[in-house]
Design a protein around this motif. Structure first.
Motif: not given
Length: 118
Positions: A7-9, A59-62, A111-115
């Protein structure tokens, strides 16, 4: 350690695509000669490109165990190098210091959105 869910991805991917579409729309409207839009959004594509590709990449680098800072920094550096190349190497390009500032802001925001979403 925070679990990175599908879901996060997907949220990051969707937000990244929205930024990409915003940048594309800016180019489209500018090419259609909407002068009032051109004046207010001249540097917006630099911002949206950095933000979009930072979010989409993360989103693909996890699976690669790459952190959000590395993804965002990669796109900030890549876009800054391309902007600097316009100064000397790309004949049709025009170097703009304000683009560099927008690129950095795009990296910070992504970066803030990802966090907040991951």
């Amino acid at each position: 350690m925070h679990v990175f869910t599908n879901i996060s991805r997907h949220r990051l991917l969707v937000v990244g695509i929205i930024f990409l579409l915003l940048g594309f729309t800016t180019y489209l409207l500018r090419d259609l000669k909407f002068d009032f839009i051109y004046l207010s959004t001249d540097n917006l594509p630099s911002f949206t490109h950095t933000a979009a590709f930072s979010l989409i990449t993360y989103s693909f680098a996890r699976h690669l165990h790459v952190g959000p800072f590395v993804c965002c920094l990669f796109w900030v550096v890549t876009n800054c190098v391309l902007e600097l190349m316009q100064r000397d190497l790309i004949l049709e390009g025009v170097f703009d210091l304000l683009d560099i500032i927008y690129i950095v802001f795009g990296g910070i925001l992504s970066y803030l959105i990802i966090k907040s979403l991951a």
